[in-house]
Write an enzyme that holds these catalytic residues in place. Structure first.
Site, PDB file in Angstrom:
ATOM      1  CD  GLU A 191     -40.064 -47.009  22.745  1.00 57.15           C
ATOM      2  OE1 GLU A 191     -41.234 -46.556  22.624  1.00 57.15           O
ATOM      3  OE2 GLU A 191     -39.081 -46.505  22.163  1.00 57.15           O
ATOM      4  CG  PHE A 238     -30.709 -35.991  21.844  1.00 51.03           C
ATOM      5  CD1 PHE A 238     -31.878 -35.257  21.611  1.00 51.03           C
ATOM      6  CD2 PHE A 238     -30.566 -37.203  21.189  1.00 51.03           C
ATOM      7  CE1 PHE A 238     -32.851 -35.717  20.735  1.00 51.03           C
ATOM      8  CE2 PHE A 238     -31.528 -37.676  20.312  1.00 51.03           C
ATOM      9  CZ  PHE A 238     -32.683 -36.933  20.087  1.00 51.03           C
ATOM     10  CD  GLN A 239     -33.650 -39.947  21.933  1.00 50.42           C
ATOM     11  OE1 GLN A 239     -32.824 -40.847  21.797  1.00 50.42           O
ATOM     12  NE2 GLN A 239     -34.781 -39.908  21.227  1.00 50.42           N
ATOM     13  CE  LYS A 265     -24.078 -44.852  21.105  1.00 48.48           C
ATOM     14  NZ  LYS A 265     -24.535 -43.817  20.169  1.00 48.48           N
ATOM     15  CG  MET A 324     -65.310 -50.501  34.789  1.00 50.58           C
ATOM     16  SD  MET A 324     -66.507 -51.732  35.341  1.00 50.58           S
ATOM     17  CE  MET A 324     -65.479 -53.200  35.407  1.00 50.58           C
TER      18      MET A 324
END
Lengths: 568, 169
Positions: free
Chosen positions: A49, A111-112, A161, A470
């Site tokens: 993602e 959940f999630q 949802k 760096m």
């Protein structure tokens, strides 16, 4: 219509035909709807993602239109966070949709479930949670308006949802009005006139152009002003491309890793016209002593940036383009300008053409010089973060705005590959190069799968020094060469890595192999990796010690240029 | 620059999470908050927050500009103490160690116009409203009897005269 239809219809109406996303439980209905819109809207399926957010961000930077990314709830959305913050720091109009658990489960640690509104609050311009299908169109239109209005920035939309599967009878409004969001874009005439007066009185003006000039599509106006005043222009990293860098008035980047000529011009000017820049610590070094010998005009669309870091003699709140146009109008009467300042700058620029030694090992600059030979004017460069990024900022002459895409404020390693995917999606007819480091590239190298599966041809050029270069440079200079946690060891075989994804590439160890490698890359229909083994311990110079005065910058190509300024 | 107390009036859209947006901004930018009060306004859908902060003028300027950037914020403006009514309510639970102390406490309360809202043999709740400095002074005065608990509302404020904090000007 269904909620998911409302989402896609509103996006289409707002000009979005491409999104970057990754599915999961709470956005299954939305991606299901995509099947009904085949040929109208395309989702690029990334492999992480974070890459979706970077790709959408780059899409926005290249086009000026909002880029859209979509992730599922919980870990899907939290994976967007780095990308949202990257867009926030560089004022990029990103719209991030995160799925969410059903409305009646909110707050239950379902959940999630993650409190994404809370998590994204400090790194978004605004955020919404859609709790009802009737809110969908209006909310999305508001998000587009906020993301692009005034100073652009990311907007997060939490998408539980159930609204996705609910029916709504609301039609998509033509426009939305946001009472509390009315950014001021027109500069105040009085301030413009005062600025014109200050400019006419100045002997040694310099223009500092930031990302705001690019965002406002005002490169042309900026160049006109510079030419009219014969004033040199230095840019921030985000401002790169706001003036054609082959223009004699272009001094390149200023600041910590800025060109000496730029920093010395800043040090010796009597008037600084700063446009669309926020004077970050990477630009100013020590704040107390920055611009303490000159007057400062600061033009910015965000009033909060004016006076935040640097004290300003004349503030102008307004869009860069509108302000520049107003300023050009106010300056029409021709003033006899003393050209000695301009001539001195020109003289110093000649001194600044440093060269590298052609050694057995490849100097990073050599790579960029070869890239410049194959790069066409409209081609796009994306970078990762680190030494290679600063080398790119120095040595890749950029001619047009929105063709140099880099994570400036956030300094997000791993930005390069997904950003080049986003840029290529937005501009399929130009070549997109990903100038990357071996450390940076490995942070999102999984996106090679996206390139392969979605037939996106980008040109990754990995500048491999087997170090986190760096940090190694800092350890060398400030920590007595105590190298802790910076060696990347042998590195994976990047060519084999490409091959594992069904792509190809080549590895280059000698300077004279670069040309052929780049040609093979151009010829390839698919993404083709070039891994360049460079000098392991080359430093990017000049360098200003963090928090130091510009005078303390060391290294680089001009030999003691200060002395030029002391004689008059 | 001199550090002093500043009172800010903020009109916000009455939506979930607005308080978090505003107070979160104060916290992450390092602006110290003394008190916050929030309530409804004349207009439906619009709430008013009154913040009391400490800082110099430069800090104040940044606070105002940063808060103004929040999309949910309709208006922010400073309420200068010289041109504003600034009030606070406090409930002070105090112990009563002796009968003599009780009389002293009642006397002090009368002078400060504090109301005795609750009284038992061992304790009293004193209710006081006024400027925060007056409440500070009263608390200081009765401290020696033993303060058990203090609840203060934080300041609310309004500018004097016909001027109003609204979204129209």
């Amino acid at each position: 219509m269904k909620g998911t239809e409302a989402i896609i219809e509103t996006m289409l109406k707002s000009g979005t035909d491409t999104t970057f996303g990754y599915p999961g439980g709470s956005v299954i209905p939305l991606f299901d709807e995509y099947l009904e819109y085949e040929g109208k809207i395309r989702n690029i399926l990334v492999r992480h993602e974070q890459a979706a957010a970077h790709a959408a961000d780059a899409y926005a930077r290249v086009t000026g239109k909002p880029g859209v990314c979509i992730a599922t709830s919980g870990p899907g959305s939290t994976n967007l966070v780095t990308g949202i913050m990257t867009a926030y720091m560089d004022s990029s109009p990103l719209i991030a949709f995160g799925g969410q658990v059903a409305v009646d489960l909110l707050g239950n640690d379902a959940f999630q479930e993650a409190d994404m509104l809370g998590i994204t609050m400090p790194i978004t311009k605004h955020s919404f949670q859609i709790r009802n299908a009737d809110e969908i169109s209006e909310t999305i239109l508001k998000a587009y308006k906020i993301a692009t209005g005034g100073r652009p920035g990311p907007v997060y939309i939490d998408l539980p949802k159930d609204p996705q599967i609910q029916e709504t009878h609301k039609s998509i409004p033509k426009d939305v009005h946001i009472e509390s969001y009315q950014p001021k874009t027109h500069p105040h005439t009085h301030q413009i006139n005062k600025a014109a007066q200050m400019i006419m009185n100045a002997q040694r003006p310099i223009i500092v152009a930031g990302g705001g000039v690019v965002l406002a599509n005002s490169a042309e106006e900026l160049t006109s002003l510079a030419h009219f005043l014969k004033a040199p222009v230095t840019t921030t990293l985000m401002g790169k491309g706001s003036i054609d860098e082959s223009d004699p008035l272009s001094l390149g980047m200023l600041g910590m890793h800025g060109r000496k000529i730029a920093n010395y011009a800043v040090l010796n000017c009597d008037l600084m016209i700063a446009i669309g820049c926020r004077f970050s610590d990477r630009i100013t070094g020590n704040l107390e002593s920055f611009a303490d010998n000159c007057k400062v005009i600061h033009i910015d669309i965000d009033p909060a940036e004016i006076g935040k870091n640097v004290s300003v003699d004349l503030p102008i709140v307004g869009d860069a383009k509108l302000s520049l146009l107003a300023l050009l109008k106010a300056l029409t009467e021709n003033i006899a300008k003393d050209t000695s300042w301009y001539e001195r700058i020109r003289e110093l620029q000649k001194e600044c053409n440093c060269d590298y030694n052609e050694k057995a090992k490849i100097n990073p600059r050599k790579v960029l010089d070869e890239v410049l030979k194959v790069k066409k004017e409209n081609d796009i460069i994306a970078t990762g973060v680190g030494q290679h990024q600063m080398f790119s900022a120095h040595f890749l002459k950029i001619n047009k705005p929105r063709t140099f895409i880099s994570s400036g404020g956030a300094g997000t390693m791993g930005f390069g590959l997904p950003a080049s995917i986003g840029a290529k999606t937005a501009r399929p007819n130009v070549n997109v190069f990903d100038i990357d480091g071996d450390g940076s590239f490995q942070m999102n190298s999984q996106e090679l799968a996206t390139c392969a599966e979605e037939n996106i041809k980008v040109n990754p050029i990995i500048i491999s020094n087997h170090y986190l270069g760096m940090v190694r440079q800092w350890l060398e200079i400030y920590f007595g060469k105590r190298y802790s946690q910076v060696s990347l060891g042998k590195n994976p075989d990047f060519v084999k890595l490409a091959q594992a994804y069904g792509l190809d590439g080549t590895s280059v160890t000698k300077p004279d192999e670069l040309k052929d490698a780049l040609q093979n890359q151009q010829k390839s229909k698919d993404t083709y990796i070039i891994n360049v083994e460079v000098e392991q311990e080359s430093n990017i110079l000049p360098m200003l010690p963090p928090g130091g005065h510009i005078k303390e910058a060391f290294g680089g190509c001009m030999v003691a240029p200060g002395c030029f300024f002391n004689k008059r | 620059m001199k550090t002093q107390r500043h009172i800010l009036g903020i009109l916000v859209e009455d939506q979930p999470g607005v308080m978090a947006r505003v107070s979160g901004l104060f916290a992450r930018r390092g602006f110290n908050i003394n008190t916050i009060t929030v309530g409804s306004t004349r207009d439906a859908g619009i709430s008013k927050m009154i913040f009391s902060i400490n800082g110099d003028d430069k800090l104040l300027e940044q606070v105002v500009k940063q808060v103004n950037k929040l999309v949910s914020v309709i208006k922010i403006s400073e309420l200068k103490p010289s041109d504003s009514i600034i009030k606070e309510i406090a409930l002070i639970k105090i112990s009563i160690p002796s009968e003599n102390a009780k009389f002293d406490i009642i006397k002090c309360s009368e002078i400060y116009k504090a109301k005795i809202s609750d009284l038992t043999h061992k304790s009293a709740i004193l209710q006081l409203h006024g400027e925060p400095e007056k409440i500070d002074a009263f608390i200081h005065l009765v401290k020696r009897y033993g303060i058990k608990e203090v609840s203060r509302t934080g300041v609310t404020a309004m500018s004097r005269g016909i001027c109003v904090l609204n979204n129209k000007n």
